[in-house]
Scaffold this active site. Structure first.
Site, short mmCIF file in Angstrom:
data_model
loop_
_atom_site.label_atom_id
_atom_site.label_comp_id
_atom_site.label_asym_id
_atom_site.label_seq_id
_atom_site.Cartn_x
_atom_site.Cartn_y
_atom_site.Cartn_z
N CYS A 2 3.58 -2.22 2.47
CA CYS A 2 3.58 -0.77 2.01
C CYS A 2 4.44 -0.37 1.05
O CYS A 2 3.91 0.52 0.10
CB CYS A 2 4.15 0.03 3.17
SG CYS A 2 5.68 -0.64 3.73
N GLY A 27 2.06 2.78 9.70
CA GLY A 27 0.93 2.55 9.67
C GLY A 27 0.10 3.51 8.54
O GLY A 27 0.96 3.89 7.71
N SER A 28 -0.95 3.69 8.69
CA SER A 28 -1.84 4.18 7.69
C SER A 28 -1.54 5.89 7.69
O SER A 28 -1.06 6.44 8.91
CB SER A 28 -3.41 4.04 7.52
OG SER A 28 -3.79 4.44 9.01
N THR A 29 -1.55 6.75 6.61
CA THR A 29 -1.23 7.90 6.69
C THR A 29 -2.19 8.73 7.67
O THR A 29 -1.86 9.65 8.41
CB THR A 29 -1.27 8.39 5.32
OG1 THR A 29 -0.22 7.99 4.56
CG2 THR A 29 -1.36 10.20 5.02
N GLU A 38 -4.27 3.02 -2.03
CA GLU A 38 -3.51 1.85 -1.72
C GLU A 38 -4.39 0.62 -1.69
O GLU A 38 -5.34 0.74 -1.10
CB GLU A 38 -2.77 1.98 -0.64
CG GLU A 38 -1.79 1.23 -0.14
CD GLU A 38 -1.14 1.39 1.22
OE1 GLU A 38 -1.90 1.91 2.09
OE2 GLU A 38 -0.05 1.00 1.61
N VAL A 59 -4.04 7.98 10.44
CA VAL A 59 -3.47 7.56 11.76
C VAL A 59 -2.29 8.32 12.10
O VAL A 59 -1.85 8.81 13.08
CB VAL A 59 -3.44 6.11 11.97
CG1 VAL A 59 -2.97 6.01 13.61
CG2 VAL A 59 -4.88 5.65 12.10
N GLY A 60 -1.09 8.15 11.17
CA GLY A 60 0.20 8.79 11.28
C GLY A 60 -0.07 10.43 11.50
O GLY A 60 0.46 11.05 12.46
N1 LIG Z 1 5.91 2.90 5.18
C1 LIG Z 1 6.07 1.79 6.14
O1 LIG Z 1 7.20 1.25 6.27
C2 LIG Z 1 4.96 0.82 6.11
C3 LIG Z 1 5.08 -0.33 6.78
C4 LIG Z 1 3.91 -1.33 6.76
C5 LIG Z 1 2.75 -0.91 6.63
N2 LIG Z 1 2.41 0.50 6.38
C6 LIG Z 1 1.34 1.10 6.16
O2 LIG Z 1 0.32 0.78 7.41
C7 LIG Z 1 -0.98 0.54 6.63
C8 LIG Z 1 -1.77 -0.65 7.05
O3 LIG Z 1 -1.72 -1.13 8.31
P1 LIG Z 1 -2.81 -0.73 9.19
O4 LIG Z 1 -4.06 -1.13 8.56
O5 LIG Z 1 -2.65 -1.68 10.66
O6 LIG Z 1 -2.57 0.63 9.59
P2 LIG Z 1 -3.30 1.67 10.76
O7 LIG Z 1 -2.86 2.91 10.67
O8 LIG Z 1 -4.78 1.39 11.04
O9 LIG Z 1 -2.62 1.02 12.25
C9 LIG Z 1 -1.38 0.85 12.44
C10 LIG Z 1 -1.11 0.84 14.16
O10 LIG Z 1 -1.88 1.99 14.51
C11 LIG Z 1 -2.72 1.67 15.65
N3 LIG Z 1 -3.60 2.54 15.54
C12 LIG Z 1 -4.97 2.67 14.74
N4 LIG Z 1 -5.53 3.95 15.08
C13 LIG Z 1 -4.93 4.37 16.05
C14 LIG Z 1 -5.37 5.66 16.77
N5 LIG Z 1 -6.28 6.25 16.63
N6 LIG Z 1 -4.44 5.83 17.86
C15 LIG Z 1 -3.19 4.94 18.13
N7 LIG Z 1 -3.10 3.92 17.33
C16 LIG Z 1 -3.86 3.70 16.22
C17 LIG Z 1 -3.21 0.34 14.98
O11 LIG Z 1 -3.70 -0.30 16.15
C18 LIG Z 1 -1.94 -0.29 14.66
O12 LIG Z 1 -1.19 -0.59 15.67
C19 LIG Z 1 -0.96 0.73 5.11
O13 LIG Z 1 -1.22 2.21 4.89
C20 LIG Z 1 0.53 0.50 4.71
O14 LIG Z 1 1.15 1.09 3.66
C21 LIG Z 1 3.62 1.37 6.12
O1 LIG Z 2 5.05 -3.17 4.67
C1 LIG Z 2 6.20 -2.48 4.92
C2 LIG Z 2 7.19 -3.07 5.25
C3 LIG Z 2 7.85 -4.04 4.45
C4 LIG Z 2 9.44 -4.23 4.13
O2 LIG Z 2 9.92 -3.96 4.96
O3 LIG Z 2 9.91 -4.48 3.11
#
Ligand SMILES: NC(=O)c1ccc[n+]([C@@H]2O[C@H](COP(=O)([O-])OP(=O)(O)OC[C@H]3O[C@@H](n4cnc5c(N)ncnc54)[C@H](O)[C@@H]3O)[C@@H](O)[C@H]2O)c1
Ligand SMILES: O=CCCC(=O)O
Length: 499
Positions: free
Chosen positions: A298, A242-244, A398, A246-247
């Site tokens: 991503c 997910g997003s940086t 992004e 939240v990560g």
């Molecule tokens: N590197 C990779 O493999 C990869 C793959 C796909 C998406 N992404 C990234 O993900 C982002 C898009 O996804 P998004 O908008 O859903 O991201 P996000 O971080 O908002 O959400 C990701 C997940 O985390 C959960 N979440 C959000 N806030 C939380 C919290 N406070 N506590 C616990 N869980 C929480 C969401 O409900 C969702 O399930 C983009 O930045 C994209 O680049 C990365």
């Molecule tokens: O959004 C990230 C994952 C996409 C992929 O696995 O190519």
């Protein structure tokens, strides 16, 4: 279009039982009075209401998964776990049309892309079915006489899995398949925008023969409750995509109990076109890696850097190809749509902000540039901007949408400096016919994954993951299994004692 769009699609499922709204806790489908709405992005109408789990539900799921895991590992071998995974893979492939329909409905991507994602998602299961049998330890020459030193790989335990909406199937299987292959159990918090695909996959996993308690699914819109997965001491590993922002927050929480953590986070991929490149190939690469999932991946090209004397030709070739894209609902009746809607209103707003910011600082709109006005859905026109510079927001953030911003550069060094001028480091691409340059630039890009003369870098066998603030850990590939294992060393000493 109206709600009848998705009602018709749901009614057309061959197995309507795959469209599930309940949580899966303690091995049982669990209805909840509390629910949250899931939207269908082509119409912005409610697709359905799904169980909204609270912290206690997640605690129950974790406890149940913790009880089931040791028995699973003790009573299976890599081979038998692989056989279960293979069965799961086959059931998913047999239901690819249904799961593709559900996935397209909740995410918006076109049906053909959605079916493609189902096949991609299943490929991780097939891959880890094989890897399950290849979990080798090593023997190590000991420095002590009469001693044998060896290692074994064991499952880490209960894994908390949190994934985003852009790949509702593949982000689940890329984590769950290696976890199950290693002998772990999982508690999944699927994305609240797209929980249905995960619930359908879970039903098929149970049908494949996995003990139900090994895979618990707690949909929730309550982000606070979801943090239970990062704090509960019974969870030994957290795998997040997910997003940086939240990560980082989850990693901080997970440090309280020193969990193993994998983070697949945001990207800002550079896509570099040198003037010695095959421009048609470069345009083909850009079309795939920029416009797949309407720009919501991503590893999407976020910044397109073209060497000055190739920029005009590249831009006009790209305009020609992008003009042929056709926006439409994922399940369009004519099946000709190539571009589905974005996931929600906020996503549309962000793309518009990037366009407006760039234009206000001097960029030119070559194509598109705004949201579609004749629809209630979250459509944004495939857009090309030229004259983009590093002062513009799109250079830093992004976009996560169908916006191709074209920057110009002069030298190889300039291109590499611009490409690396970001805190992210997920993927990077470049096009050149010069083999020496190919190796040189591939080494210099500060990213976890490089595509040279291709925009396609994702595959079950390819190590997937970033560096810098795009996270750490590798998914898929020969490295993906060990993310869900610990290495234990065993020292057998005094082997000659008593002889
Ligand atoms: N590197 C990779 O493999 C990869 C793959 C796909 C998406 N992404 C990234 O993900 C982002 C898009 O996804 P998004 O908008 O859903 O991201 P996000 O971080 O908002 O959400 C990701 C997940 O985390 C959960 N979440 C959000 N806030 C939380 C919290 N406070 N506590 C616990 N869980 C929480 C969401 O409900 C969702 O399930 C983009 O930045 C994209 O680049 C990365
Ligand atoms: O959004 C990230 C994952 C996409 C992929 O696995 O190519």
């Amino acid at each position: 279009m109206s709600e009848s769009y998705h009602q018709t699609a749901i009614a057309s499922l061959r197995d309507g039982n795959l469209f599930i709204k309940d949580a899966f806790i303690e091995g049982k489908w669990t209805a909840k009075d509390a629910t949250f709405d899931v939207y269908e992005p082509s119409t912005s109408t409610v697709l359905g209401r799904v169980a909204n789990c609270n912290r206690e539900d997640i605690q129950k799921a974790v406890e149940s998964a913790a009880k089931a895991q040791p028995t699973y590992f003790r009573n299976t071998t890599g081979k038998s776990r692989g056989a279960l995974l293979r069965k799961w893979h086959d059931l998913i492939m047999a239901s690819a049309e249904d799961i593709g329909t559900i996935l397209s409905l909740e995410n918006g991507k076109t049906f053909s892309e959605a079916k493609g994602e189902v096949v991609y998602a299943a490929s991780f299961i097939a891959w880890f079915a094989e890897e399950a049998t290849r979990s080798y330890g090593v023997t190590i020459p000991s420095s002590t006489p009469d001693t044998t030193l060896l290692t074994v790989r064991e499952p880490v335990g209960v894994c908390g899995i949190i994934t985003p909406w852009n790949f509702p199937a593949a982000m689940i299987t890329r984590k769950v398949a290696p976890a199950l292959a290693a002998g772990c159990s999982v508690v999944i918090k699927p994305p609240s925008e797209t929980p249905y695909t995960c619930l359908a996959l879970t039903k098929l996993a149970v049908e494949a023969g996995f003990t139900p308690e090994l895979i618990q699914v707690c949909p929730t819109k309550d982000r606070e409750a979801a943090t239970e997965l990062a704090t509960n001491p019974l969870v030994k590993k957290i795998s997040f995509t997910g997003s940086t922002g939240v990560g980082k927050m989850l990693a901080r929480l997970a440090s309280g109990t020193l969990k193993k953590v994998s983070l697949e986070l945001g990207g800002n991929a550079p896509f570099i076109v040198f003037d010695d490149a095959d421009l048609d190939l470069a345009v083909e690469g850009a079309m795939f890696c920029k416009f797949r999932c309407s720009g919501q991946t991503c590893v999407c090209a976020n910044r397109i850097h073209v060497q000055r004397n190739a920029a005009e030709e590249f831009t006009s070739k790209l305009i020609e190809k992008v003009s042929a894209l056709k926006m439409g609902p994922g399940l369009g009746l004519d099946d000709l749509s190539t571009q589905g809607p974005l996931v929600n209103k906020a996503a549309v707003k962000k793309v518009q902000e990037h366009v407006d910011d760039a234009v206000s600082k001097g960029a030119k709109v070559e194509l598109g540039g705004s949201a579609r006005q004749d629809s209630n859905g979250y459509f944004f026109q495939p857009t090309i901007l030229s004259g983009v510079t590093k002062e513009m927001a799109v250079a830093r953030d992004e976009t996560f949408g169908p916006l191709a911003p074209i920057f110009k550069f002069d030298t190889e060094d300039d291109a590499v400096t611009l490409a690396n001028d970001t805190e992210f480091g997920l993927a990077g691409y470049f096009f050149s016919r010069d083999v020496s340059r190919a190796m040189r630039v591939a080494h210099k890009l500060q990213v976890g994954m490089v595509g040279v003369n291709t925009g396609k870098i994702s595959a079950a066998e390819a190590p997937f993951g970033g560096v810098k603030e795009s996270g750490y850990g590798k998914e898929g590939s020969l490295y993906g299994l060990e993310e869900y294992q610990i290495t234990k060393s065993i020292t057998l000493g005094n082997l000659n004692a008593g002889l």
